[in-house]
Enzyme design. Structure first.
Site: not given
Length: 541
Positions: A74, A156-158, A347
């Site tokens: 990811t 998700k933060d990323r 991704d």
């Protein structure tokens, strides 16, 4: 002659003015976490007309798009999409990796120098500081003197941070498991915008979880999937069996809001906040191009648990199709048809559950980083009277280089011996010493090239290796991704809207070609680490 030159000059000026005037007012990047390309046609007959089908029929479908590096995770995926580069350049070599300087595992977005905004939890101590190159959003900010708005939303933060990038004035929001709210970090802001606070005040996670999760249609119509009750699936919500329906009352009672991410409602709330951002920030309302980066994380979390041939995965994509339709309708009404450009991709893909393949008489298997590490330590101890191996992760081996120097061992020779040992292990396809990856060039799309493109000389290990097809380091229920094979590298790529031709192509494209394509459309400089060319076929002349 002089008049002809003058006319030519004026013509070129008019073309330039026309291109600027006709560029999209808003770019929307949609990334679906763990979407294989075959999900487009596997569920085609069950999709509605306004979601995936609209993008395919009215946009340009690049049917043979691949990741040109490994590992297909990811963090690297989102970074590569928006930088136009591979991990060799942008530096996000995995979701987390072993840091040579402090000898610790490090998460790709962790940052102890920032604080959480919008929560008391540590979930906001995140930033893009490990990402070494600019993104589309960074370049948009630079090119518009900060006037273009750049916003990212994801669970998700990323998946929010890495697309948005570094530039001051950009905004990234992600989901906080502790509170069920969307939060940010002081890298981007000191206080949540009023509209985000008001969105959080709605307490949507509770509202959605109270609905539970049952199939959208009768369960016996899910003929593209295995039976709902099979032995290949894990249970993320601690049910006795991974079968429909699912209910979440105990999670609500315990304020365990993380479970939302393992349901289709994770996609719904992501769409909700994306539309809220669209309206509250007036994206695409003036002549300066804005950017909205959206990542749907729930398909990945669901796919990991249930596997790619589960009823749960089929259901989440049938529901996601409706979320995409809602998003497109909102863009039509808020920005206007022909005023925005959207791309949709993934991704990474995902693999079949190895146990299922073995039951079908197809070669597959399970590996283990910990087992590889122990075997290599034993091997090095016998050969050098020291274990030497510090870490094995992301199919890379990290050696104690200080000891190598102290013991006056030839580093290249040690790496070569370890690589030779690796290929003797069950499930390993090939292994490469760092010297080979640093100094030799690999042509084509084989896993040798993909390993090289994913190898960052400063951050990667001493030896990199690849598993055989359909082998993975994962528990025996559910699935994962990360390999150099088509099931993980082959993802959909759809361009749609302003400046995009209708059509499709089966030519080979790379995921890193998205950023330069969008840059051409919005008259933007390429991200500074970009290594790819634009996809010319999709752009209207």
């Amino acid at each position: 002659m002089k008049s002809r030159i003058t006319l030519l000059f004026l013509g070129l000026c008019l073309i330039g003015i026309s291109q600027t005037a006709n560029q999209p007012k808003l770019v929307v990047g949609v990334v679906v976490d763990q979407m294989r390309n075959d999900y487009i046609y596997r569920y085609w007959n069950r999709y509605g007309e306004g979601g995936f089908k609209r993008l395919v029929k009215d946009g340009f479908y690049c049917k043979n798009t691949h990741y040109n590096y490994v590992p297909t995770y990811t963090g690297p995926g989102h970074s590569s999409i928006y930088t136009g580069a591979t991990p060799q350049v942008h530096g996000i070599i995995a979701n987390e990796w072993y840091m040579k300087d402090n000898k610790k595992e490090t998460y790709c977005c962790e940052d102890g120098n920032v604080k959480t905004v919008g929560s008391e939890s540590k979930a906001g101590k995140m930033s893009p500081h490990f990402q070494l190159s600019t993104t589309l959003g960074d370049e948009l900010k630079l090119n518009t003197n900060g006037k273009g708005k750049v916003i990212g939303v994801a669970l998700k933060d990323r998946s929010s941070i890495l697309p948005v990038g570094h530039a001051k004035g950009s905004m990234a929001f992600w989901y906080d498991d502790a509170t069920g709210n969307f939060i940010s970090s002081t890298w981007y802001m000191n206080e949540l915008p009023k509209w985000v606070q008001q969105f959080n005040d709605k307490k949507l996670p509770k509202t959605y979880l109270q609905k539970g999760w049952n199939t959208l249609y009768a369960v016996d119509t899910y003929t593209n999937s295995l039976s709902d009750d099979n032995r290949y699936e894990a249970v993320p919500n601690k049910k006795e069996k991974p079968v429909f329906p699912y209910e979440y009352s105990s999670f609500i009672a315990n304020n365990s809001w993380f479970i939302l991410k393992a349901t289709p409602w994770g996609n719904t709330i992501t769409k909700d906040i994306a539309i809220e951002a669209l309206k509250a920030e007036s994206l695409g309302k003036d002549e300066i191009t804005d950017m909205l980066c959206i990542s749907f994380s729930s398909p990945d979390i669901i796919g990991h648990s249930y596997g790619i041939r589960s009823v749960e995965v089929e259901d989440v994509y049938l529901r996601l199709d409706k979320e995409i339709e809602d998003l497109l309708n909102s863009l039509d009404s808020e920005v206007g048809k022909g005023n925005y450009t959207l791309f949709l991709t993934a991704d990474h893909g995902a693999a079949d559950v190895p146990n299922y393949l073995k039951d079908m008489n197809i070669p597959a298997g399970y590996a283990s980083d910990s087992k590889v590490m122990q075997e290599l330590k034993n091997f090095c101890y016998k050969l050098y009277n020291d274990s030497l191996v510090l870490n094995v992760s992301n199919q890379q081996v990290f050696l104690n280089e200080e000891k190598l120097d102290k013991m006056k061992l030839n580093r290249e020779e040690v790496e070569k011996n370890i690589a030779n040992k690796l290929v003797q292990m069950e499930g390993v396809a090939e292994a490469f010493p760092s010297s080979v990856l640093k100094y030799e060039a690999f042509k084509g799309d084989g896993y040798r090239s993909l390993i090289s493109n994913g190898f960052n000389h400063k951050r990667s290990g001493n030896v990199a290796y690849s598993l055989l097809p359909a082998w993975m380091d994962h528990p025996e229920k559910g699935t994962t991704h990360g390999a150099a094979y088509g099931y993980d590298t082959h993802v959909p790529l759809l361009f749609f809207g302003a400046g995009i031709k209708q059509g499709e192509s089966a030519k080979n494209y790379y995921i890193t070609e998205i950023a330069p394509t969008i840059s051409i459309l919005i008259n933007n400089p390429f991200p500074n680490g970009c290594t790819s060319k634009p996809v010319e076929e999709v752009i209207k002349k």
